[in-house]
Design an enzyme around this catalytic site. Structure first.
Site, PDB file in Angstrom:
ATOM      1  N   CYS A  52       4.440   9.191   0.166  1.00  0.00           N
ATOM      2  CA  CYS A  52       3.051   9.636   0.052  1.00  0.00           C
ATOM      3  C   CYS A  52       2.940  10.603  -1.113  1.00  0.00           C
ATOM      4  O   CYS A  52       3.688  11.580  -1.187  1.00  0.00           O
ATOM      5  CB  CYS A  52       2.594  10.313   1.337  1.00  0.00           C
ATOM      6  SG  CYS A  52       0.916  10.953   1.216  1.00  0.00           S
TER       7      CYS A  52
ATOM      8  N   ASN B  57       9.209   4.036   3.121  1.00  0.00           N
ATOM      9  CA  ASN B  57       9.305   3.661   4.528  1.00  0.00           C
ATOM     10  C   ASN B  57      10.659   3.020   4.774  1.00  0.00           C
ATOM     11  O   ASN B  57      11.358   2.631   3.847  1.00  0.00           O
ATOM     12  CB  ASN B  57       8.229   2.618   4.853  1.00  0.00           C
ATOM     13  CG  ASN B  57       6.843   3.171   4.704  1.00  0.00           C
ATOM     14  OD1 ASN B  57       6.318   3.248   3.609  1.00  0.00           O
ATOM     15  ND2 ASN B  57       6.251   3.578   5.807  1.00  0.00           N
TER      16      ASN B  57
ATOM     17  N   HIS C 282       5.682   4.478  12.465  1.00  0.00           N
ATOM     18  CA  HIS C 282       5.634   4.359  11.001  1.00  0.00           C
ATOM     19  C   HIS C 282       6.673   5.336  10.444  1.00  0.00           C
ATOM     20  O   HIS C 282       6.416   6.520  10.292  1.00  0.00           O
ATOM     21  CB  HIS C 282       4.215   4.726  10.554  1.00  0.00           C
ATOM     22  CG  HIS C 282       3.968   4.718   9.085  1.00  0.00           C
ATOM     23  ND1 HIS C 282       3.334   3.674   8.433  1.00  0.00           N
ATOM     24  CD2 HIS C 282       4.225   5.632   8.117  1.00  0.00           C
ATOM     25  CE1 HIS C 282       3.214   3.961   7.143  1.00  0.00           C
ATOM     26  NE2 HIS C 282       3.754   5.152   6.919  1.00  0.00           N
TER      27      HIS C 282
ATOM     28  N   ARG D 150       0.839  -1.203   0.000  1.00  0.00           N
ATOM     29  CA  ARG D 150       0.000   0.000   0.000  1.00  0.00           C
ATOM     30  C   ARG D 150       0.880   1.261   0.000  1.00  0.00           C
ATOM     31  O   ARG D 150       1.033   1.921  -1.026  1.00  0.00           O
ATOM     32  CB  ARG D 150      -0.950  -0.027   1.217  1.00  0.00           C
ATOM     33  CG  ARG D 150      -2.084   1.002   1.159  1.00  0.00           C
ATOM     34  CD  ARG D 150      -1.687   2.381   1.554  1.00  0.00           C
ATOM     35  NE  ARG D 150      -1.122   2.462   2.914  1.00  0.00           N
ATOM     36  CZ  ARG D 150      -0.558   3.556   3.400  1.00  0.00           C
ATOM     37  NH1 ARG D 150      -0.484   4.659   2.679  1.00  0.00           N
ATOM     38  NH2 ARG D 150      -0.027   3.567   4.617  1.00  0.00           N
ATOM     39  N   ASP D 151       1.516   1.547   1.113  1.00  0.00           N
ATOM     40  CA  ASP D 151       2.312   2.777   1.199  1.00  0.00           C
ATOM     41  C   ASP D 151       3.442   2.723   0.176  1.00  0.00           C
ATOM     42  O   ASP D 151       3.805   3.726  -0.440  1.00  0.00           O
ATOM     43  CB  ASP D 151       2.891   2.917   2.610  1.00  0.00           C
ATOM     44  CG  ASP D 151       3.164   4.354   3.010  1.00  0.00           C
ATOM     45  OD1 ASP D 151       3.053   5.232   2.147  1.00  0.00           O
ATOM     46  OD2 ASP D 151       3.499   4.599   4.174  1.00  0.00           O
TER      47      ASP D 151
ATOM     48  N   HIS E 187       9.297   6.864   7.750  1.00  0.00           N
ATOM     49  CA  HIS E 187       9.833   7.011   6.389  1.00  0.00           C
ATOM     50  C   HIS E 187      11.304   7.389   6.546  1.00  0.00           C
ATOM     51  O   HIS E 187      11.711   7.981   7.555  1.00  0.00           O
ATOM     52  CB  HIS E 187       9.037   8.058   5.613  1.00  0.00           C
ATOM     53  CG  HIS E 187       7.693   7.545   5.178  1.00  0.00           C
ATOM     54  ND1 HIS E 187       7.438   7.091   3.906  1.00  0.00           N
ATOM     55  CD2 HIS E 187       6.540   7.385   5.867  1.00  0.00           C
ATOM     56  CE1 HIS E 187       6.183   6.689   3.825  1.00  0.00           C
ATOM     57  NE2 HIS E 187       5.599   6.851   4.993  1.00  0.00           N
TER      58      HIS E 187
END
Ligand code: HMG
Ligand code: MG
Length: 298
Positions: A237, A246, A204, A12-13, A206
């Site tokens: 993002c 990430n 989370h 996803r990310d 990055h």
């Protein structure tokens, strides 16, 4: 700390910001590879507007192709009721909602204020409770915003507490643009843990400024036991200019296992997934560890 839980967000990310979109079959293959490598919580896609994030189109097909897997969870990112209904109708057992600690980022990312985002989440949480769907929550921009710069710690704590209070079982603190440094990360986690249980906090990271592992280590020492990561260090993002991927799952696993913290992940298998997926995207995994360990038999 003997073990941690990893939340793999690559599908996803990771993929939402890639210039080359991966089709449903390739995304399913990626997730199958991650399961085979031992990951048990894998964010499999998002139910957001395909006009905003075309890379995530077909997430329903990804989830239905995967079906149910014993001991594996596939949270799906949803921004509103429309996304929730799509997730529920395709049989999602877990979703993730996402709020921001920065007003400007909230508007750029989901086209509404922070308070409006919570108005949208209320019926989502009601629907999730009714359908027995678990809900995870994210706070974005916890250590800085691409539009506002510094973000007040009190704002992060407030949004994290609101997510927890409306029923998120876990709140993931998103360093969306990777600007945090270890002492800042440590102080932030301490402040959030005064409002919600430490066991309900995830980090989370990055890795834009190369601080992700250092921040994770600091927060591990503070008591955090859940970390998000992305295979191959994919992603970023689309609404946070300059944000890179990430922390690479393989780098995180290498560090943790080296410290005697169990992750349940087979590193060579994971590295082979990183190399194959990055190959399809026409780029190299961010970390040399992937190419080195991909050659090692499991
Ligand atoms: P909007 O334009 O304000 O929405 O966007 P709207 O309600 O006015 O609807 C506009 C159109 O979108 C309509 O279609 C709706 O049907 C459709 P049209 O009539 O124009 O054909 N629509 C949807 N379609 C599919 N799924 C939906 C949905 N909702 C409305 N759920 C919206 C608001 C939230 C939809 C939009 O801003 C959006 O999709 N944003 C998503 C942005 C995104 O995915 N960002 C990346 C994820 S967040 C992130 O990466 C951070 C994180 O990793 C943590 C961190 O690192 O900090 C989680
Ligand atoms: Mg993110």
């Amino acid at each position: 700390m003997n073990s941690v839980r990893l939340v793999e967000v690559g599908p996803r990310d990771g993929l939402q910001n890639e210039a080359v979109p991966l089709g449903v079959a390739d995304r399913v293959r990626l997730i199958e590879g991650l399961i085979d490598a031992g990951l048990v919580v894998i964010e499999a896609g998002s139910f957001v507007s395909p006009k905003w994030v075309p890379q995530m189109a077909g997430s329903a097909d990804v989830l239905s192709a995967l079906g149910r897997r014993d001991g594996v969870r596939f949270p799906m990112l949803v921004p509103n009721m429309k996304g929730f209904e799509a997730a529920r109708d395709i049989g999602a057992e877990e979703i993730a909602i996402f709020a921001s600690a920065s007003e400007s980022f909230s508007r750029k990312n989901i086209n509404c204020s922070i308070d409006e985002s919570f108005e949208r989440f209320a019926p989502v949480l009601d629907g999730a409770r009714e359908a027995g769907i678990r809900v995870r929550g994210y706070v974005s921009c916890v250590m800085g915003c691409p539009y506002e710069g510094e973000v007040a710690r009190a704002a992060v704590v407030d949004v994290a507490r609101r997510l927890y209070d409306i029923g998120c079982y876990e709140v993931s603190l998103g360093d969306t643009i990777g600007v945090g440094t270890p002492n800042v990360a440590r102080a932030l986690v301490k402040a959030v843990a005064e409002e919600i249980p430490m066991a309900a906090i995830a980090l989370h990271e990055h890795n834009t400024y190369g601080q992700a592992l250092a921040n994770i280590l600091a927060c591990l020492e503070e008591g955090v036991t859940v970390f998000d990561a992305s295979v191959g260090g994919l992603g970023g993002c689309p609404y946070a200019k300059g944000a890179t991927g990430n922390v690479a799952t393989e780098e995180l696993v290498y560090m943790l296992e080296g410290m005697g913290v169990r992750t349940g992940v087979d590193l060579p298998k994971l590295c082979r997934v990183a190399v194959e997926t990055c190959g399809k995207l026409g780029r190299r995994p961010v970390s040399p560890i992937s190419t080195i360990l991909a050659e090692v038999p499991s």
